[in-house]
Design a protein around this motif. Structure first.
Motif, PDB file in Angstrom:
ATOM      1  N   VAL A   1       0.853  -1.183   0.000  1.00  0.00           N
ATOM      2  CA  VAL A   1       0.000   0.000   0.000  1.00  0.00           C
ATOM      3  C   VAL A   1       0.893   1.239   0.000  1.00  0.00           C
ATOM      4  O   VAL A   1       1.672   1.459   0.921  1.00  0.00           O
ATOM      5  N   HIS A   2       0.766   2.047  -1.032  1.00  0.00           N
ATOM      6  CA  HIS A   2       1.617   3.233  -1.166  1.00  0.00           C
ATOM      7  C   HIS A   2       1.042   4.422  -0.414  1.00  0.00           C
ATOM      8  O   HIS A   2      -0.160   4.702  -0.473  1.00  0.00           O
ATOM      9  N   THR A   3       1.910   5.108   0.315  1.00  0.00           N
ATOM     10  CA  THR A   3       1.630   6.468   0.788  1.00  0.00           C
ATOM     11  C   THR A   3       2.869   7.296   0.505  1.00  0.00           C
ATOM     12  O   THR A   3       3.999   6.782   0.583  1.00  0.00           O
ATOM     13  N   THR A   4       2.667   8.531   0.160  1.00  0.00           N
ATOM     14  CA  THR A   4       3.819   9.387  -0.137  1.00  0.00           C
ATOM     15  C   THR A   4       4.696   9.555   1.093  1.00  0.00           C
ATOM     16  O   THR A   4       5.928   9.554   0.995  1.00  0.00           O
ATOM     17  N   GLU A   5       4.081   9.665   2.265  1.00  0.00           N
ATOM     18  CA  GLU A   5       4.852   9.840   3.498  1.00  0.00           C
ATOM     19  C   GLU A   5       5.659   8.593   3.814  1.00  0.00           C
ATOM     20  O   GLU A   5       6.834   8.678   4.194  1.00  0.00           O
ATOM     21  N   GLY A   6       5.071   7.440   3.662  1.00  0.00           N
ATOM     22  CA  GLY A   6       5.759   6.203   4.005  1.00  0.00           C
ATOM     23  C   GLY A   6       6.837   5.807   3.027  1.00  0.00           C
ATOM     24  O   GLY A   6       7.874   5.262   3.410  1.00  0.00           O
ATOM     25  N   ALA A   7       6.601   6.073   1.729  1.00  0.00           N
ATOM     26  CA  ALA A   7       7.583   5.717   0.706  1.00  0.00           C
ATOM     27  C   ALA A   7       8.614   6.816   0.492  1.00  0.00           C
ATOM     28  O   ALA A   7       9.714   6.559   0.018  1.00  0.00           O
ATOM     29  N   SER A   8       8.244   8.037   0.819  1.00  0.00           N
ATOM     30  CA  SER A   8       9.051   9.261   0.639  1.00  0.00           C
ATOM     31  C   SER A   8       9.101   9.721  -0.812  1.00  0.00           C
ATOM     32  O   SER A   8       9.934  10.545  -1.171  1.00  0.00           O
ATOM     33  N   TYR A   9       8.203   9.208  -1.627  1.00  0.00           N
ATOM     34  CA  TYR A   9       8.064   9.699  -3.000  1.00  0.00           C
ATOM     35  C   TYR A   9       6.626   9.451  -3.448  1.00  0.00           C
ATOM     36  O   TYR A   9       5.930   8.573  -2.920  1.00  0.00           O
ATOM     37  N   PRO A  10       6.150  10.222  -4.424  1.00  0.00           N
ATOM     38  CA  PRO A  10       4.752  10.107  -4.845  1.00  0.00           C
ATOM     39  C   PRO A  10       4.493   8.852  -5.671  1.00  0.00           C
ATOM     40  O   PRO A  10       5.429   8.194  -6.155  1.00  0.00           O
ATOM     41  N   PHE A  11       3.230   8.523  -5.867  1.00  0.00           N
ATOM     42  CA  PHE A  11       2.855   7.336  -6.635  1.00  0.00           C
ATOM     43  C   PHE A  11       3.326   7.437  -8.082  1.00  0.00           C
ATOM     44  O   PHE A  11       3.523   6.414  -8.746  1.00  0.00           O
ATOM     45  N   SER A  12       3.528   8.644  -8.566  1.00  0.00           N
ATOM     46  CA  SER A  12       4.014   8.813  -9.942  1.00  0.00           C
ATOM     47  C   SER A  12       5.376   8.155 -10.147  1.00  0.00           C
ATOM     48  O   SER A  12       5.690   7.704 -11.256  1.00  0.00           O
ATOM     49  N   VAL A  13       6.194   8.095  -9.091  1.00  0.00           N
ATOM     50  CA  VAL A  13       7.492   7.416  -9.195  1.00  0.00           C
ATOM     51  C   VAL A  13       7.273   5.913  -9.365  1.00  0.00           C
ATOM     52  O   VAL A  13       7.926   5.256 -10.180  1.00  0.00           O
ATOM     53  N   VAL A  14       6.333   5.360  -8.630  1.00  0.00           N
ATOM     54  CA  VAL A  14       5.993   3.941  -8.775  1.00  0.00           C
ATOM     55  C   VAL A  14       5.500   3.660 -10.193  1.00  0.00           C
ATOM     56  O   VAL A  14       5.822   2.624 -10.792  1.00  0.00           O
ATOM     57  N   GLN A  15       4.741   4.577 -10.746  1.00  0.00           N
ATOM     58  CA  GLN A  15       4.155   4.370 -12.078  1.00  0.00           C
ATOM     59  C   GLN A  15       5.206   4.231 -13.180  1.00  0.00           C
ATOM     60  O   GLN A  15       4.901   3.699 -14.253  1.00  0.00           O
ATOM     61  N   ASN A  16       6.427   4.685 -12.911  1.00  0.00           N
ATOM     62  CA  ASN A  16       7.502   4.493 -13.890  1.00  0.00           C
ATOM     63  C   ASN A  16       7.760   3.018 -14.168  1.00  0.00           C
ATOM     64  O   ASN A  16       8.365   2.661 -15.186  1.00  0.00           O
ATOM     65  N   ASN A  17       7.323   2.133 -13.249  1.00  0.00           N
ATOM     66  CA  ASN A  17       7.563   0.703 -13.400  1.00  0.00           C
ATOM     67  C   ASN A  17       6.474  -0.021 -14.199  1.00  0.00           C
ATOM     68  O   ASN A  17       6.568  -1.234 -14.392  1.00  0.00           O
ATOM     69  N   TRP A  18       5.467   0.699 -14.647  1.00  0.00           N
ATOM     70  CA  TRP A  18       4.378   0.053 -15.369  1.00  0.00           C
ATOM     71  C   TRP A  18       4.861  -0.436 -16.736  1.00  0.00           C
ATOM     72  O   TRP A  18       5.343   0.338 -17.554  1.00  0.00           O
ATOM     73  N   ASN A  19       4.744  -1.723 -16.963  1.00  0.00           N
ATOM     74  CA  ASN A  19       5.155  -2.352 -18.226  1.00  0.00           C
ATOM     75  C   ASN A  19       6.567  -1.956 -18.636  1.00  0.00           C
ATOM     76  O   ASN A  19       6.861  -1.772 -19.824  1.00  0.00           O
ATOM     77  N   ALA A  20       7.433  -1.823 -17.639  1.00  0.00           N
ATOM     78  CA  ALA A  20       8.823  -1.468 -17.892  1.00  0.00           C
ATOM     79  C   ALA A  20       9.702  -2.708 -17.789  1.00  0.00           C
ATOM     80  O   ALA A  20       9.271  -3.766 -17.327  1.00  0.00           O
ATOM     81  N   SER A  21      10.925  -2.570 -18.237  1.00  0.00           N
ATOM     82  CA  SER A  21      11.910  -3.631 -18.056  1.00  0.00           C
ATOM     83  C   SER A  21      12.577  -3.462 -16.704  1.00  0.00           C
ATOM     84  O   SER A  21      12.914  -2.346 -16.310  1.00  0.00           O
ATOM     85  N   LYS A  22      12.761  -4.572 -16.005  1.00  0.00           N
ATOM     86  CA  LYS A  22      13.445  -4.548 -14.722  1.00  0.00           C
ATOM     87  C   LYS A  22      14.590  -5.549 -14.762  1.00  0.00           C
ATOM     88  O   LYS A  22      14.500  -6.602 -15.380  1.00  0.00           O
ATOM     89  N   LEU A  23      15.647  -5.193 -14.071  1.00  0.00           N
ATOM     90  CA  LEU A  23      16.842  -6.037 -14.037  1.00  0.00           C
ATOM     91  C   LEU A  23      17.024  -6.648 -12.661  1.00  0.00           C
ATOM     92  O   LEU A  23      16.622  -6.079 -11.653  1.00  0.00           O
ATOM     93  N   ARG A  24      17.655  -7.781 -12.617  1.00  0.00           N
ATOM     94  CA  ARG A  24      18.160  -8.372 -11.386  1.00  0.00           C
ATOM     95  C   ARG A  24      19.354  -9.237 -11.745  1.00  0.00           C
ATOM     96  O   ARG A  24      19.621  -9.503 -12.933  1.00  0.00           O
TER      97      ARG A  24
END
Length: 554
Positions: A212-235
């Motif tokens: 569950v995202h909150t800006t206060e708890g994550a320290s960044y807005p949900f828009s930063v999370v949205q950068n991961n939508w259908n994106a490539s991720k590495l590990r």
């Protein structure tokens, strides 16, 4: 078993060593400082953040250009290859591209409804598979998703989540309630990080984990999370020794989470609040979720770039400066239709700093007695993977690594009276920095938002995890010649408007790097002192990394 007397003797030895640091051979504290150049720094930042570098994402043409540029500049600065005869350390990785269904179907006793991808949730997978899915799978609320024996806390106690999806809150237990008696109060621990929550859910056998995202708890807005939508991720490529993963990881917006709780017939305000109380018991929500993702995987190698100045007397003892060279590549366009995530501050500025540090150390009249390493690591933005690989596969043994000094964002603006250390009370490197700051007429300050957990969010953390004392700083907020609060407002503006957005670009009209050079010189002076000492800096009492170091250096 070590006797109490032996432990006391060992502690006394550490205290004695700590209090008797030898001083550099040269009494000239200014030696090396003249090599720093604002023009040179700006040139490297502007180049690395140029559109032609395509956002410096690993596995792309942007990586090829960045790595070639850094190798050439390391050579030009006079650094020797840091990995045998090579400036490169291969980092085997997998690129996981997901294409998610646009909707997540929610089934409840009160009826069915859909959540909308990107707007309500963002999901991805770390699994190597052609397709992953949720098929009417049960949703369970697991509080903060934390198992912390040292805090007498276990959100999964008595709970079987095998094959289910867990819903968890961001940050540490007690955060949302402002309860300073739980964990470290306002200061986030590693248990509060999203990475930990996914790892723990997988260990518990969960099929999925949604935070569950909150800006206060994550320290960044949900828009930063949205950068991961259908994106490539590495590990890291772990096929030789596979780790355990959930099928689906992701975030829910707070409104979407409240909608789920309401569908379960519960009041979200009181429901979430129970997770902040000792004795919290996880509970099923009587909701079921369905969605799927197509997955494309590509195995490849990214590169850490490493150069060195060999020590004259103790070459096997090393000081490692790190910065991550990568950023987010080309992604979602912003309101100006710009889709290149240049990452000028984050972290072209830090990468360029390594080149300035290299020239400064090479300019010293007396060669450092210990080896000084410049390490530009890959894939920080994807999960600190380049530094994780180095820490797990060190070129120089951890027991002989004196310290790590990490630079992730260098102040591009005005001079500040303060320099901020992240992770107050962790190691003696903080005291080294304080000494050098006071000599320069400056003060050492501490992070203003410890709840954000920044000590666990950059590459120094992987060095700390193997016991190497690690120093990480950020730009000060006490800006000389400006009113109180000016620096705080500038930081807030960056987080809101530019962090992980295409607008993080080099601006020649205002990026003087006056403040950044002041900070960089202090980090140089700390490393220079370490380079001539014969003793090793220690972790402080209360640091979770102290025991690791003591075990590795006995």
């Amino acid at each position: 078993m070590t006797t109490k007397l032996t432990c006391l003797a060992f502690a006394a030895t550490l205290i004695f060593a700590s209090c008797n640091k030898s001083q550099p051979i040269s009494d000239n504290d200014q030696d090396g400082l003249a090599a720093f150049s604002a023009d040179s720094l700006r040139l490297h930042v502007s180049q690395l953040a140029d559109d032609s570098f395509l956002g410096r994402k690993p596995f792309t043409e942007g990586e090829t250009k960045t790595v070639a540029y850094l190798q050439a500049q390391f050579k030009q600065a006079g650094l020797e290859p840091g990995n045998g005869e090579s400036y490169l350390q291969e980092v085997p990785m997998v690129n996981i591209k997901t294409i998610a269904d646009p909707l997540m179907k929610v089934s409840s006793a009160k009826g069915n409804f859909d959540l909308k991808g990107f707007d309500d949730y963002v999901i991805w997978t770390d699994k190597i598979s052609d397709k992953v899915s949720l098929n009417n799978d049960e949703l369970v609320f697991a509080g903060y998703g934390v198992v912390a024996p040292e805090h007498n806390w276990n959100d999964y106690e008595g709970l079987d989540v095998k094959g289910k999806v867990v819903l968890v809150m961001v940050n540490d237990p007690g955060f949302a309630a402002g309860d300073s008696t739980l964990f470290k109060g306002k200061t986030m621990t590693y248990y509060g990080r999203w990475t930990y929550k996914f790892e723990e859910a997988a260990r518990q056998g969960a099929k999925g984990c949604l935070i569950v995202h909150t800006t206060e708890g994550a320290s960044y807005p949900f828009s930063v999370v949205q950068n991961n939508w259908n994106a490539s991720k590495l590990r890291l490529d772990d096929r030789k020794s596979p780790n355990v993963y959930t099928d689906i990881n992701g975030w829910l917006s707070l409104p979407a989470a409240k909608r789920l709780v309401a569908a379960a017939g519960l009041d979200s305000s009181s429901f979430f609040a129970q997770a902040d109380k000792r004795g919290f018991k996880a509970s099923a929500l009587n909701l079921r979720l369905s969605t799927s993702m197509k997955v494309e995987t590509t195995f490849n190698k990214s590169m850490n770039v490493i150069g060195k100045i060999t020590g004259s007397k103790r070459p096997d003892e090393v000081i490692i400066y790190t910065s991550h060279w990568d950023h987010l590549g080309i992604g979602k366009p912003d309101e100006t239709a710009d889709s290149i995530y240049n990452g000028a501050f984050d972290n072209a500025s830090g990468t360029a700093s390594l080149l300035e540090l290299a020239r400064a150390f090479k300019s010293l009249k007396i060669q450092p007695e210990r080896t000084v390493i410049m390490l530009a690591v890959t894939a920080e933005e994807q999960g600190l993977w380049g530094s994780a690989y180095y820490a797990q596969n060190p070129i120089y043994p951890a027991a002989k690594t004196v310290a790590n000094i990490n630079i992730d964002g260098l102040n591009p603006f005005e001079n500040t009276r303060d320099i901020i250390t992240v992770g107050e009370g962790q190691s003696e490197l903080e005291d080294y920095l304080k000494t050098e700051a006071e000599k320069a007429g400056r003060i050492l300050a501490y992070e203003r938002h410890p709840e954000a957990g920044y000590y666990y969010r950059s590459d120094h953390f992987n060095f700390a995890k193997v016991g190497i004392p690690a120093l990480y700083t950020s730009r000060g907020v006490n800006v000389i010649g400006k009113e109180d609060g000016y620096g705080d407002k500038a930081d807030a503006e960056y987080r809101e408007k530019h962090y992980h957005r295409p607008s993080d670009e080099y601006d020649a009209s205002i990026w003087t790097f006056a403040g950044g050079l002041d900070d960089l010189k202090l980090l140089f002076l700390v490393g220079k002192r370490l380079a001539f000492e014969t003793t090793m800096p220690m972790w402080k009492e209360g640091s979770e990394f102290k025991a690791i170091r003591e075990k590795n250096t006995r």
